[in-house]
Enzyme design. Sequence first.
Site, PDB file in Angstrom:
ATOM      1  N   GLU A 111       0.840  -1.364  -0.013  1.00  0.00           N
ATOM      2  CA  GLU A 111       0.026  -0.057   0.133  1.00  0.00           C
ATOM      3  C   GLU A 111       0.862   1.295  -0.018  1.00  0.00           C
ATOM      4  O   GLU A 111       1.958   1.258   0.554  1.00  0.00           O
ATOM      5  CB  GLU A 111      -0.886   0.021   1.228  1.00  0.00           C
ATOM      6  CG  GLU A 111      -1.823  -1.111   1.537  1.00  0.00           C
ATOM      7  CD  GLU A 111      -2.353  -1.182   2.955  1.00  0.00           C
ATOM      8  OE1 GLU A 111      -2.049  -0.451   3.899  1.00  0.00           O
ATOM      9  OE2 GLU A 111      -3.125  -2.108   3.159  1.00  0.00           O
ATOM     10  N   LYS A 113       2.350   4.431   1.382  1.00  0.00           N
ATOM     11  CA  LYS A 113       2.581   5.048   2.822  1.00  0.00           C
ATOM     12  C   LYS A 113       2.077   6.242   3.053  1.00  0.00           C
ATOM     13  O   LYS A 113       2.901   7.334   2.456  1.00  0.00           O
ATOM     14  CB  LYS A 113       4.087   4.764   3.334  1.00  0.00           C
ATOM     15  CG  LYS A 113       4.194   4.867   4.761  1.00  0.00           C
ATOM     16  CD  LYS A 113       5.491   4.770   5.203  1.00  0.00           C
ATOM     17  CE  LYS A 113       5.696   4.803   6.698  1.00  0.00           C
ATOM     18  NZ  LYS A 113       5.319   6.157   7.194  1.00  0.00           N
ATOM     19  N   ASP A 115       1.348  10.148   3.877  1.00  0.00           N
ATOM     20  CA  ASP A 115       2.162  11.039   4.709  1.00  0.00           C
ATOM     21  C   ASP A 115       1.177  11.658   5.492  1.00  0.00           C
ATOM     22  O   ASP A 115       0.963  12.629   5.418  1.00  0.00           O
ATOM     23  CB  ASP A 115       3.032  11.589   3.989  1.00  0.00           C
ATOM     24  CG  ASP A 115       4.365  12.130   4.668  1.00  0.00           C
ATOM     25  OD1 ASP A 115       4.452  11.779   6.018  1.00  0.00           O
ATOM     26  OD2 ASP A 115       5.227  12.649   4.091  1.00  0.00           O
ATOM     27  N   TYR A 223      -6.721   1.390   6.726  1.00  0.00           N
ATOM     28  CA  TYR A 223      -5.976   0.358   6.345  1.00  0.00           C
ATOM     29  C   TYR A 223      -5.563  -0.986   7.145  1.00  0.00           C
ATOM     30  O   TYR A 223      -5.097  -1.811   6.916  1.00  0.00           O
ATOM     31  CB  TYR A 223      -4.631   0.945   5.692  1.00  0.00           C
ATOM     32  CG  TYR A 223      -3.983   1.937   6.833  1.00  0.00           C
ATOM     33  CD1 TYR A 223      -3.324   1.627   7.968  1.00  0.00           C
ATOM     34  CD2 TYR A 223      -3.615   3.010   6.254  1.00  0.00           C
ATOM     35  CE1 TYR A 223      -2.686   2.358   8.748  1.00  0.00           C
ATOM     36  CE2 TYR A 223      -2.915   4.117   6.910  1.00  0.00           C
ATOM     37  CZ  TYR A 223      -2.672   3.667   8.365  1.00  0.00           C
ATOM     38  OH  TYR A 223      -1.770   4.411   9.231  1.00  0.00           O
ATOM     39  N   LYS A 311      10.824   2.719   2.640  1.00  0.00           N
ATOM     40  CA  LYS A 311      10.947   4.257   2.345  1.00  0.00           C
ATOM     41  C   LYS A 311      11.382   4.841   0.779  1.00  0.00           C
ATOM     42  O   LYS A 311      12.305   4.151   0.520  1.00  0.00           O
ATOM     43  CB  LYS A 311      11.633   4.805   3.487  1.00  0.00           C
ATOM     44  CG  LYS A 311      11.057   4.451   4.893  1.00  0.00           C
ATOM     45  CD  LYS A 311       9.700   5.521   5.208  1.00  0.00           C
ATOM     46  CE  LYS A 311      10.049   6.979   5.526  1.00  0.00           C
ATOM     47  NZ  LYS A 311      10.167   7.222   6.891  1.00  0.00           N
ATOM     48  N   CYS A 405      21.112  46.038 -11.149  1.00  0.00           N
ATOM     49  CA  CYS A 405      21.171  44.432 -11.718  1.00  0.00           C
ATOM     50  C   CYS A 405      22.705  43.890 -11.518  1.00  0.00           C
ATOM     51  O   CYS A 405      23.555  44.685 -11.777  1.00  0.00           O
ATOM     52  CB  CYS A 405      20.724  44.529 -13.028  1.00  0.00           C
ATOM     53  SG  CYS A 405      21.062  42.746 -13.823  1.00  0.00           S
ATOM     54  N   CYS A 408      24.097  43.675 -15.385  1.00  0.00           N
ATOM     55  CA  CYS A 408      24.627  44.912 -16.234  1.00  0.00           C
ATOM     56  C   CYS A 408      24.550  46.435 -15.548  1.00  0.00           C
ATOM     57  O   CYS A 408      24.536  47.225 -16.002  1.00  0.00           O
ATOM     58  CB  CYS A 408      23.521  44.839 -17.389  1.00  0.00           C
ATOM     59  SG  CYS A 408      21.722  45.415 -16.794  1.00  0.00           S
ATOM     60  N   CYS A 423      15.454  43.667 -13.523  1.00  0.00           N
ATOM     61  CA  CYS A 423      16.386  44.599 -14.059  1.00  0.00           C
ATOM     62  C   CYS A 423      15.886  45.482 -15.312  1.00  0.00           C
ATOM     63  O   CYS A 423      15.098  44.775 -16.155  1.00  0.00           O
ATOM     64  CB  CYS A 423      17.476  43.698 -14.625  1.00  0.00           C
ATOM     65  SG  CYS A 423      18.533  44.345 -15.788  1.00  0.00           S
ATOM     66  N   CYS A 428      20.624  43.753 -21.165  1.00  0.00           N
ATOM     67  CA  CYS A 428      21.284  42.991 -20.250  1.00  0.00           C
ATOM     68  C   CYS A 428      21.810  41.618 -20.669  1.00  0.00           C
ATOM     69  O   CYS A 428      20.734  40.819 -21.080  1.00  0.00           O
ATOM     70  CB  CYS A 428      20.295  42.870 -18.998  1.00  0.00           C
ATOM     71  SG  CYS A 428      20.820  41.864 -17.597  1.00  0.00           S
TER      72      CYS A 428
HETATM   73  S1  IVH Z   1       0.131  -0.058   8.805  1.00  0.00           S
HETATM   74  C1  IVH Z   1       0.917  -2.426  12.506  1.00  0.00           C
HETATM   75  N1  IVH Z   1      -0.625   1.073   6.576  1.00  0.00           N
HETATM   76  O1  IVH Z   1       3.185   4.866   8.831  1.00  0.00           O
HETATM   77  C2  IVH Z   1       0.973  -1.507  11.184  1.00  0.00           C
HETATM   78  N2  IVH Z   1       0.491   2.551   8.160  1.00  0.00           N
HETATM   79  O2  IVH Z   1       5.719   4.405  10.149  1.00  0.00           O
HETATM   80  C3  IVH Z   1       0.536  -0.101  11.357  1.00  0.00           C
HETATM   81  N3  IVH Z   1       1.039   4.625   7.572  1.00  0.00           N
HETATM   82  O3  IVH Z   1       1.908   4.674  12.158  1.00  0.00           O
HETATM   83  C4  IVH Z   1       0.402   0.574  10.435  1.00  0.00           C
HETATM   84  N4  IVH Z   1       0.333   4.715   5.516  1.00  0.00           N
HETATM   85  O4  IVH Z   1       0.643   6.243  10.726  1.00  0.00           O
HETATM   86  C5  IVH Z   1       0.131   1.173   7.885  1.00  0.00           C
HETATM   87  N5  IVH Z   1      -0.868   1.816   4.509  1.00  0.00           N
HETATM   88  C6  IVH Z   1      -0.527   2.090   5.694  1.00  0.00           C
HETATM   89  C7  IVH Z   1       0.163   3.321   6.187  1.00  0.00           C
HETATM   90  C8  IVH Z   1       0.586   3.331   7.576  1.00  0.00           C
HETATM   91  C9  IVH Z   1       0.912   5.287   6.423  1.00  0.00           C
HETATM   92  C10 IVH Z   1       1.798   5.410   8.793  1.00  0.00           C
HETATM   93  C11 IVH Z   1       0.917   5.044  10.023  1.00  0.00           C
HETATM   94  C12 IVH Z   1       1.935   4.478  10.801  1.00  0.00           C
HETATM   95  C13 IVH Z   1       3.246   4.864  10.080  1.00  0.00           C
HETATM   96  C14 IVH Z   1       4.361   3.863  10.692  1.00  0.00           C
END
Ligand code: IVH
Length: 662
Positions: A111, A113, A115, A223, A311, A405, A408, A423, A428
Site C-alpha cells: 500500500e 505509505k 504521509d 488500512y 521508504k 542588476c 549589467c 532589471c 542585459c
Molecule cells: S499499517 C501495524 N499502513 O506509517 C501496522 N501504516 O511508520 C500499522 N502509515 O503509524 C501501520 N500509510 O501512520 C500502515 N498503508 C499504511 C500506512 C501506514 C501510512 C503510517 C501510519 C503508521 C506509520 C508507521
Amino acid sequence: MKPAERLKTLRTELAHHNRQYYTLDAPEVSDATYDALMNELLALEKAHPELVTPDSPSQRVGGAILSKFEKVTHRQQMLSLANVFDEAEFLEFDERLRKALTLEAVTYTCEPKMDGLAIELVYEHGKFVQGSTRGDGTIGEDVTENLKTIKNLPLTLTGKNLPALLEVRGEVFIKSADFKRMNEQLLKRGEEAFVNPRNSAAGSLRQLDSKITASRPLSVYLYEVGIVEGKTFTTHQEKLAYLDEVGLPVNPRFAVAKGLDGVMTEYKSLLSARHSLPYEIDGLVVKVDLTDARNRLGQVSKTPRWAIAFKFPPEEMEAQVDEIVVQVGRTGAITPVANLKPVFVGGVTVSRATLHNEQELRRKDVRKGDWVFVRRAGDVIPEIVKVITTRRTGNEEEFVFPTSCPICDSPVKKEEDGAIARCTGKHCPAKLAGRLRHFATRTAMDIDGLGDKLCEAMVETGLVKTVVGLYGLDLKQLSTIERMGEKSAKNLLEAIERSKKTTLRRFIYALGIPEVGEATAKALADHFRDMKPLMDSTIESLQVVKDVGPEMGKAIHGYFEDADNRAMVEALLAAGVKPEAPAAQAAGGTFTGKTVVITGTLTMPREQAKEEIERRGGKVSGSVSKKTDFLVAGEEAGSKLTKATELGVKVLNEEQFKALLT
Ligand code: IVH
C-alpha cells in the site's frame, strides 16, 4: 412525506454523494445539487431540532470547543512500522520472514505509505462513536469531534449485520491540491502558511475548536482493523474489501505482490507514480497478506514483524545556506537563490534552492548561515520550505536585496504589486541568455543541445546578440566557445537548421511574449493563423481569442508595439524560420469535442501526441475524470489507467491511438 422520513432519505443521499465525491473522486451530481440537498436538510433540521441525529451530515460543521483532549486507552496497542531504505535491506526483511514461515515466497499486500497522521476510529453497531490519535501507541487523545468534520469519514456504516464493535485504523491526510488551495487562502488572509500537508493535517486535527478543523480539507483512508467482534479475515486483502464494503474509505491503490520480485516491481511502479498521485506518500507499506502468518510472526516491542515501511528517497532535508545570491531571468525578473552545502534530497544532490522573490525571502526570513528545510519533489525546482530557527547561532547574516542588476548594473524596478523586481537594462546579458534558452526549449523551437551554460557562453563571447543571431552561426564561430567540440558544434548547427521548420504556436511561444504560455500561444496561432495579423492586432481584437483577457491583451499588444520586437520577428522569418499555420480544423476531426488524457510512455514524444490530438479538435487534460473520453495509455501506465478502468473510460493503447491518427 413526513419530515423524519424525508430527513432519513436526505441523510442517506448526502452520505452517498460524500463518498462519491471525497473517496471515489467520481461525483454523480453537481455542487449545486449537493448544496440544494444540504440546504433542504439544514432547513428541515432547523424546523425540527428534535430530529437532529448525531450522524447527520449537518453535524460535520464542528462547534464543540474543548478545553483539552481527553485521554483514550486503545483496547489494542497501535503499532508503528520499522523502516527499510533500499532493496538490500528489504531482502533481509524478506529472508527473515521466509525463514520464520518456512515459505519459498511470501505473499505481500503493498500500500502507499500515506504521509499523514495515524488515527483509530471506533464504530459500535455501525455508528461512529469515538476516534483517537495514536499517541504513544497505548494512550492517545480523543479527537472524535474533529474527526466527525472529515467529509469522507462515514458517521454510519452501510450494510446489515454490522459488528457490535469495530475498531479501524488509518491515516488522516490532506490531498496535495487541497493543501495548495488552503495555503493560498491562508496567505491571502495574511495568516501563516503550512510547511507541508503532513504538518497541516496533524495541526488541524489537534484543534480544540472543531470549527477550525472543519475548515481544513482533511481526508482519511483506513488500512487496518484492531478489534472486530464476530468477524475474521483470512487475508489482508479480504479485510480491505470488507472495510470498503461497509463504506469506509480505502485507498483504491494497493497491490498484491509475491516475494521480493513482486515487491520491487510495485516499489518502482509506485515511485514513478509518486507525483501523479493526489496525495503525498513517503514510501510503500509492505504487509504479509495471510492473517495466520501474521499471527505466527507477532511483534517486537512497538512494531509488527509482519510489516515494514519501504521508504522512498526523502523529498525534504535539512541543509545549511552558504550564501544568498540573485539570478536574472529572461524577463529581467530577479530571483534570490540560496547556495547550499550539498544535500541528497528528492533523489539528487541539491546545492541551490530558489527563494522565488524578495517577499518570499522576507516572509521566510532566510539568512546566510541558516539551517533550513529544503524540498525537492519530482522535477520541481528545489525550494526552501522553512528556516530551522532553533539552530540559529546569531552569526547569520540578513540578505540585502540589490537595487541595481548584478549583471549589467542597470537599476532594478519593483512591479506594482511589489512581488517581482526586474532589471530595467534593455541589453542585459542575463536577459538575453534567458531568452535564448527559452527560445531553444523543447516545447518552443526545440533546439537540442542549447542548454543554460551554452546560452550564457554565447552571450558572454558576444557570438549572439539576439535570438536571430543563432541562425547566422557557423562552425568557426562555435569553435571559439570553450569546451565546444567539433561534433557537438555540428550537431548544434543541425539542430538550429532543423528548428526553422516549426509550427506557428511553437514560434509564438518561443518569442517569450510576457504572459504568453504554451496554451495562449496555441490559442493565438489557431485564431490568427499567421504572424502578420497577430502583429497588427489591437488590444480589443486580441480579446476575442480564447482565454485572453484585458491584461494579457495589453501585454501582447505592448510586445508587438516595440519596434525591436517587430524587427526581430521579421529578421527570424527572413533568416528562414517557417512557422506553419495550424491545419484548418476539420469539422469532423477525430477528436472533436473530446477530452483525452495521455499516460505512460509512448514511442512518440508526449508533446507530439498532444499536438496530434489538438490538431484533430481534441483537448488534452492532465487527469482522468468521468468527463474523460479517451485515455491513451503507453507502457507502464499507472494510477491513471486504474482510474480510467474504474470509471469505464475508453482506453487506447499506442497502436489503437496511432490508427486514429491516419
Ligand atoms: S499499517 C501495524 N499502513 O506509517 C501496522 N501504516 O511508520 C500499522 N502509515 O503509524 C501501520 N500509510 O501512520 C500502515 N498503508 C499504511 C500506512 C501506514 C501510512 C503510517 C501510519 C503508521 C506509520 C508507521
